[in-house]
Design a protein around this motif. Structure first.
Motif, PDB file in Angstrom:
ATOM      1  N   PHE A   1       0.838  -1.200   0.000  1.00 24.70           N
ATOM      2  CA  PHE A   1       0.000   0.000   0.000  1.00 24.70           C
ATOM      3  C   PHE A   1       0.875   1.252   0.000  1.00 24.70           C
ATOM      4  O   PHE A   1       0.505   2.282   0.544  1.00 24.70           O
ATOM      5  N   TYR A   2       2.018   1.152  -0.641  1.00 26.45           N
ATOM      6  CA  TYR A   2       2.966   2.265  -0.717  1.00 26.45           C
ATOM      7  C   TYR A   2       3.880   2.002  -1.922  1.00 26.45           C
ATOM      8  O   TYR A   2       4.004   0.858  -2.390  1.00 26.45           O
ATOM      9  N   PRO A   3       4.530   3.042  -2.454  1.00 24.22           N
ATOM     10  CA  PRO A   3       5.400   2.842  -3.618  1.00 24.22           C
ATOM     11  C   PRO A   3       6.705   2.159  -3.230  1.00 24.22           C
ATOM     12  O   PRO A   3       7.380   2.580  -2.281  1.00 24.22           O
ATOM     13  N   THR A   4       7.044   1.088  -3.925  1.00 22.13           N
ATOM     14  CA  THR A   4       8.272   0.358  -3.635  1.00 22.13           C
ATOM     15  C   THR A   4       8.670  -0.473  -4.841  1.00 22.13           C
ATOM     16  O   THR A   4       7.813  -0.922  -5.611  1.00 22.13           O
ATOM     17  N   ASP A   5       9.955  -0.696  -4.982  1.00 15.70           N
ATOM     18  CA  ASP A   5      10.455  -1.594  -6.029  1.00 15.70           C
ATOM     19  C   ASP A   5      10.451  -3.046  -5.570  1.00 15.70           C
ATOM     20  O   ASP A   5      10.746  -3.949  -6.361  1.00 15.70           O
TER      21      ASP A   5
ATOM     22  N   LEU B   1       0.505   5.222   2.154  1.00 15.20           N
ATOM     23  CA  LEU B   1       0.996   4.973   3.509  1.00 15.20           C
ATOM     24  C   LEU B   1       1.372   6.279   4.202  1.00 15.20           C
ATOM     25  O   LEU B   1       1.002   6.508   5.365  1.00 15.20           O
ATOM     26  N   GLU B   2       2.095   7.131   3.515  1.00 17.43           N
ATOM     27  CA  GLU B   2       2.486   8.412   4.107  1.00 17.43           C
ATOM     28  C   GLU B   2       1.257   9.223   4.519  1.00 17.43           C
ATOM     29  O   GLU B   2       1.215   9.808   5.612  1.00 17.43           O
ATOM     30  N   TRP B   3       0.250   9.237   3.651  1.00 19.12           N
ATOM     31  CA  TRP B   3      -0.973   9.980   3.946  1.00 19.12           C
ATOM     32  C   TRP B   3      -1.695   9.388   5.153  1.00 19.12           C
ATOM     33  O   TRP B   3      -2.160  10.124   6.037  1.00 19.12           O
ATOM     34  N   MET B   4      -1.804   8.058   5.228  1.00 20.54           N
ATOM     35  CA  MET B   4      -2.486   7.419   6.356  1.00 20.54           C
ATOM     36  C   MET B   4      -1.779   7.721   7.676  1.00 20.54           C
ATOM     37  O   MET B   4      -2.426   7.984   8.694  1.00 20.54           O
ATOM     38  N   ILE B   5      -0.452   7.679   7.655  1.00 20.28           N
ATOM     39  CA  ILE B   5       0.317   7.977   8.867  1.00 20.28           C
ATOM     40  C   ILE B   5       0.049   9.408   9.319  1.00 20.28           C
ATOM     41  O   ILE B   5      -0.187   9.672  10.507  1.00 20.28           O
ATOM     42  N   ASP B   6       0.089  10.342   8.375  1.00 19.52           N
ATOM     43  CA  ASP B   6      -0.149  11.753   8.713  1.00 19.52           C
ATOM     44  C   ASP B   6      -1.531  11.943   9.324  1.00 19.52           C
ATOM     45  O   ASP B   6      -1.688  12.652  10.325  1.00 19.52           O
ATOM     46  N   GLN B   7      -2.534  11.312   8.730  1.00 14.37           N
ATOM     47  CA  GLN B   7      -3.903  11.465   9.238  1.00 14.37           C
ATOM     48  C   GLN B   7      -4.050  10.843  10.623  1.00 14.37           C
ATOM     49  O   GLN B   7      -4.762  11.371  11.490  1.00 14.37           O
ATOM     50  N   ALA B   8      -3.396   9.717  10.837  1.00 17.42           N
ATOM     51  CA  ALA B   8      -3.471   9.056  12.148  1.00 17.42           C
ATOM     52  C   ALA B   8      -2.783   9.906  13.217  1.00 17.42           C
ATOM     53  O   ALA B   8      -3.336  10.142  14.301  1.00 17.42           O
ATOM     54  N   HIS B   9      -1.579  10.372  12.922  1.00 21.00           N
ATOM     55  CA  HIS B   9      -0.845  11.173  13.905  1.00 21.00           C
ATOM     56  C   HIS B   9      -1.557  12.487  14.201  1.00 21.00           C
ATOM     57  O   HIS B   9      -1.547  12.969  15.347  1.00 21.00           O
TER      58      HIS B   9
ATOM     59  N   HIS C   1       0.658   1.627  13.701  1.00 17.64           N
ATOM     60  CA  HIS C   1       1.366   0.354  13.650  1.00 17.64           C
ATOM     61  C   HIS C   1       1.204  -0.218  12.252  1.00 17.64           C
ATOM     62  O   HIS C   1       0.082  -0.525  11.818  1.00 17.64           O
ATOM     63  N   ALA C   2       2.306  -0.337  11.539  1.00 26.67           N
ATOM     64  CA  ALA C   2       2.296  -0.829  10.159  1.00 26.67           C
ATOM     65  C   ALA C   2       2.277  -2.352  10.177  1.00 26.67           C
ATOM     66  O   ALA C   2       3.243  -3.000  10.570  1.00 26.67           O
ATOM     67  N   TRP C   3       1.166  -2.903   9.714  1.00 21.79           N
ATOM     68  CA  TRP C   3       0.884  -4.342   9.807  1.00 21.79           C
ATOM     69  C   TRP C   3       1.239  -5.014   8.489  1.00 21.79           C
ATOM     70  O   TRP C   3       0.718  -4.652   7.437  1.00 21.79           O
ATOM     71  N   LEU C   4       2.144  -5.993   8.565  1.00 25.81           N
ATOM     72  CA  LEU C   4       2.583  -6.745   7.387  1.00 25.81           C
ATOM     73  C   LEU C   4       2.361  -8.234   7.610  1.00 25.81           C
ATOM     74  O   LEU C   4       2.569  -8.748   8.716  1.00 25.81           O
ATOM     75  N   ASN C   5       1.953  -8.936   6.552  1.00 31.04           N
ATOM     76  CA  ASN C   5       1.913 -10.401   6.539  1.00 31.04           C
ATOM     77  C   ASN C   5       3.138 -10.873   5.762  1.00 31.04           C
ATOM     78  O   ASN C   5       3.120 -10.900   4.535  1.00 31.04           O
ATOM     79  N   PRO C   6       4.227 -11.217   6.433  1.00 33.20           N
ATOM     80  CA  PRO C   6       5.465 -11.483   5.693  1.00 33.20           C
ATOM     81  C   PRO C   6       5.437 -12.726   4.813  1.00 33.20           C
ATOM     82  O   PRO C   6       5.918 -12.700   3.679  1.00 33.20           O
TER      83      PRO C   6
END
Length: 513
Positions: free
Chosen positions: A86-90, A113-121, A128-133
């Motif tokens: 849910f964020y830009p990555t290679d 992701l950046e936008w969600m973090i800003d809105q939450a803070h 808490h960034a939740w990942l299913n590895p």
């Protein structure tokens, strides 16, 4: 006031003998109150993968604002569920759950992701960034995969099991790749925690075999199969912990395992349960080892059963985790998705969740709860949310720092100026020696003294805006009208609170009776 029925149930629960239980604190000042926001299969957000960006943003803000009104203070947001992002990555393609097509970026573009973090803070939530590895794909359909997906790029990393694809936890190259993914999120984003859930080796499906035989022959090193698999998971957990602390030591690492470690019938250290699957024997995850070695900052076992469930009761499991946790903060996961929708009719009562919270609070080393998942208190189950708003969650609470993060905050908020900007007070503060994230504003009515340990005195927690060396917060005037005394404190990046400083607000700005 709490319903008499609730008190009757609690009286019974507190009669259960245990040495860990303490007297109930009705309104704790320090408590973790979190909600999982699941993005896989669009469980919570976005509501539909093809929704316009503006609707997605509005829907996410609605979730935050709804839980803010209930005085929650943390969101656990799923940013990777099936080898996607849910964020830009290679390192992974954009999630199909966000844009309707895997690999397609949002349009109009925004860093989700950046936008969600800003809105939450902005609203005082920990993020808490939740990942299913290890889960790579929740189906067997490869036709819609992006060329950037690891199943396409590295098919040798994958094991197909029960119609789904999983990363092979035994492979060093898999562990290193997944560690890079976590490292990128930690380094690039202002998160408060990395969060894993219960998916390590997959849940057992009758008649299916997780075919890691070749890896076992290559890397088994004389271990039994189960011990080897558990070692693979533990090695990975240790590696993730080390990489997080090396990059940003204030970022927490938390794991939310399945609620049963082992049944007592197979291990005297286990819980008095009859769970069909367990962490240790089926998922090959050993949370006790993670805590023993201080690899995680918090444990959040998923106790998605009713208080008196015959095979896996919330009350028995809560007691077990309380007695078997160490070196970490302990929170409890609650199954709000079961309210009025489960074969166990205990969930038909609006008091089940409130009573679970009250019972959780009776254990002095258990510091809060998280709820799966966000949509179940979003214009739903309003009988329950009303009970929470009027009782358990009547006032704000601040998460206590996790055990390894506790330290003194020497900076205190010193006001440089206060101006009124439309409907807000802009309070400028002197610069600090250390990084701070929030200011807690306390206020009392009439001439009562401020008591910073009384959560009813907490007005709210406000994000510190930084402009060069200048710090400021914005406080809505409506929140401080008709208050007489005020105090401010800092919350640092580790979650520690400074000493509060008594502050006067201009009477020309704040009306008084």
């Amino acid at each position: 006031m709490m319903n008499l029925k609730s008190f009757t149930i609690l009286a019974f629960l507190f009669s259960i003998g245990n040495v860990v239980a303490q007297s109930k604190i009705i309104y704790p000042k320090n408590e973790f109150r979190a909600v999982w926001i699941a993005t896989v299969a669009n469980i919570d957000w976005p509501q539909n993968s093809t929704d316009p960006v503006e609707k997605q943003k509005n829907d996410f803000i609605e979730i935050l604002d709804s839980y803010k009104k209930l005085h929650y203070n943390a969101v656990i947001v799923q940013i990777r569920s099936n080898g996607d992002a849910f964020y830009p990555t290679d390192l992974a393609p954009w999630s199909r759950n966000l844009t309707g097509k895997e690999g397609k970026a949002p349009s109009p573009y925004f860093n989700t992701l950046e936008w969600m973090i800003d809105q939450a803070h902005l609203r005082g939530f920990e993020f808490h960034a939740w990942l299913n590895p290890f889960r790579a794909l929740s189906s067997s359909n490869l036709e819609t995969l992006s060329p950037k997906h690891d199943i396409i790029k590295h098919p040798d990393w994958m094991i197909k099991y029960a119609g789904k694809y999983y990363y092979n936890p035994a492979l060093p190259e898999v562990q290193n790749h997944l560690t890079k993914i976590v490292e990128e999120v930690v380094e690039k984003y202002d998160i408060d925690a990395i969060h894993f859930d219960d998916y390590f080796y997959p849940y057992t499906v009758d008649g299916e075999k997780f075919n890691d035989t070749n890896s076992f022959l290559k890397y088994g090193n004389g271990l039994e199969l189960g011990d080897w698999r558990r070692a693979n998971v533990s090695t990975f957990v240790k590696q993730i912990a080390s990489s997080i602390k090396k990059s940003k030591p204030w970022v927490q690492f938390g794991i939310s395992p399945f609620g049963v470690w082992r049944n007592q019938s197979v291990d005297p250290r286990g819980s008095d349960t009859q769970a069909g699957q367990t962490n240790y024997d089926d998922l090959f995850a050993d949370p006790l080892a993670w805590m023993e070695n201080s690899w995680i900052d918090y444990i959040l076992p998923q106790l998605y059963w009713s208080l008196d469930h015959p095979k896996a009761s919330y009350s028995k499991l809560l007691k077990w985790w309380s007695e078997n946790s160490k070196n970490t903060a302990i929170y409890i996961g609650n199954g709000s998705y079961k309210i009025k929708s489960d074969a166990d009719k205990s969930w038909d009562s609006p008091f089940e969740i409130p009573n679970q919270i009250d019972y959780t609070r009776s254990f002095n080393n258990v510091q809060g709860n998280a709820f799966f998942s966000a949509k179940w208190f979003l214009n739903k189950n309003q009988e329950v949310t009303q009970l929470l708003a009027e009782n358990q969650y009547k006032y704000h609470a601040i998460p206590a720092p996790v055990p390894n993060f506790k330290r003194l905050v020497f900076d205190v908020p010193r006001v440089a100026s206060i101006i009124k900007d439309k409907n807000d007070l802009v309070i400028s503060l002197q610069s600090t020696r250390s990084a701070v994230r929030y200011v807690v504003v306390y206020a009392s009515d009439s001439n009562a003294m401020i008591n910073s340990e009384d959560p009813s005195h907490i007005i709210d927690k406000f994000l510190v805006n930084k402009n060069n060396n200048r710090l400021s917060i914005r406080v809505p005037v409506s929140l401080v009208e008709n208050k007489s005394n005020f105090a401010l404190s800092y919350i640092d990046l580790y979650g520690n609170e400074s000493k509060e400083i008594i502050t006067q607000l201009p009477k020309s700005i704040v009306k008084t009776n």
